[in-house]
Design an enzyme around this catalytic site. Sequence first.
Site, short mmCIF file in Angstrom:
data_model
loop_
_atom_site.label_atom_id
_atom_site.label_comp_id
_atom_site.label_asym_id
_atom_site.label_seq_id
_atom_site.Cartn_x
_atom_site.Cartn_y
_atom_site.Cartn_z
N LYS A 195 0.82 -1.13 -0.01
CA LYS A 195 0.04 0.03 0.04
C LYS A 195 1.01 1.19 -0.16
O LYS A 195 1.84 1.44 1.05
CB LYS A 195 -1.05 0.06 1.43
CG LYS A 195 -1.68 1.10 1.53
CD LYS A 195 -2.83 1.15 2.43
CE LYS A 195 -3.46 2.50 2.61
NZ LYS A 195 -4.43 2.26 3.78
N LYS A 248 -1.93 -1.50 -3.59
CA LYS A 248 -2.84 -0.48 -3.87
C LYS A 248 -2.27 0.63 -3.82
O LYS A 248 -1.05 1.08 -3.11
CB LYS A 248 -3.74 -0.50 -2.34
CG LYS A 248 -4.47 0.77 -2.15
CD LYS A 248 -5.01 0.62 -0.72
CE LYS A 248 -5.63 1.93 -0.54
NZ LYS A 248 -6.31 2.06 0.70
C1 PBG Z 1 -7.25 3.19 5.63
C2 PBG Z 1 -7.57 3.42 4.10
C3 PBG Z 1 -7.32 4.10 3.15
C4 PBG Z 1 -7.74 3.59 1.98
C5 PBG Z 1 -8.11 2.47 2.21
N1 PBG Z 1 -8.30 2.06 3.66
C6 PBG Z 1 -6.77 5.61 3.26
C7 PBG Z 1 -5.51 6.04 3.46
O1 PBG Z 1 -4.71 5.15 3.91
O2 PBG Z 1 -5.28 7.22 3.42
C8 PBG Z 1 -8.05 4.52 0.72
C9 PBG Z 1 -9.20 3.90 -0.22
C10 PBG Z 1 -9.47 4.71 -1.38
O3 PBG Z 1 -8.68 5.77 -1.65
O4 PBG Z 1 -10.24 4.39 -1.99
N2 PBG Z 1 -5.79 3.56 5.96
#
Ligand code: PBG
Length: 325
Positions: A195, A248
């Site tokens: 991520k 992601k």
């Molecule tokens: C929580 C999380 C996030 C997303 C999914 N889980 C946001 C982040 O890390 O700031 C992003 C999902 C999206 O942008 O659709 N940590």
Amino acid sequence: MGFPANRLRRLRRTEALRRMVRETILTPNDFIQPYFVCSGRGISKPVSAMPGVAQMSPDEVVRAARETYAVGVPAIILFGIPEKKDHRGSSAWDAEGPVQTAIREIKEHVPGLVVITDVCLCEYTDHGHCGLITGNDVDNDATLELLVREALSHVRAGADMVAPSDMMDGRVAAIRNALDAENFSHIPILAYSAKFASAFYGPFREAAESAPRFGDRRSYQMDPPNGDEAMREIALDLEEGADIVMVKPALAYLDLIYRAKQEFNVPVAAYNVSGEYSMIRAAGINGWLDEERATMEVLTAIKRAGADLILSYFATQVARHLQGT
Ligand code: PBG
């Protein structure tokens, strides 16, 4: 042998011929639909940065989830918007919280649907970071214990799968051990393994009310240029017991989806994130591109790169389209 014996246009001449040699075909089974759950009843509050997406109370999520399941999408993922936030994010493990309540209601009314929960603290902490703050940074090991509480609380409410998205080191092992110790050894973990600290989460932070109040997430989410490191994250999560690994965002990281599938040959998920959704929606609303075609092209690319599962805000709409309804 080249031209003129080979003419690749021969198999492109009609739609039926194209269908015969089509290599990548999306089906509703490929998708996971995200929903944002708030407390209350009868609430559906549109998210301005994500046209078509709303924060919904549990009863509204049940209504939406029923439709998602009816068009053939097998799973949803829930994000919670709690009533109160504190420095530890303690609403995250409240048995009466919006996510826990929604899980119970969905399991009652749409029992076949796979309910996955996002396990993270950023929606629940008053500072908006994904874990406990010590000094100016997130304290990794102290956060693990809180994530475990949150994951257990979701599973006790009836969640079928948990998806840690915090990017703390060791969280998959911590959650796996805790689940196993509580007779939840059958519950899979979908790990947000690679991520990245991405600009494409912008609209989500409005939807989940989770923007960090200071600093950014770069000390825990990955640095966008790093591909080899992404493979190390995936390898570690698999060692710790992850059942599905995720890359992601999806579109700026298609090479890593491809590598993950090639190198590990395990179920790979990709998150078609909020910014990727909102860009297409915005251009579609303005008439700058054909939204339906652009959506199908992008989602097909994510699958062609190697994703077995796609988390997308388009999921239900695309499944409906695929079913011709
Ligand atoms: C929580 C999380 C996030 C997303 C999914 N889980 C946001 C982040 O890390 O700031 C992003 C999902 C999206 O942008 O659709 N940590």
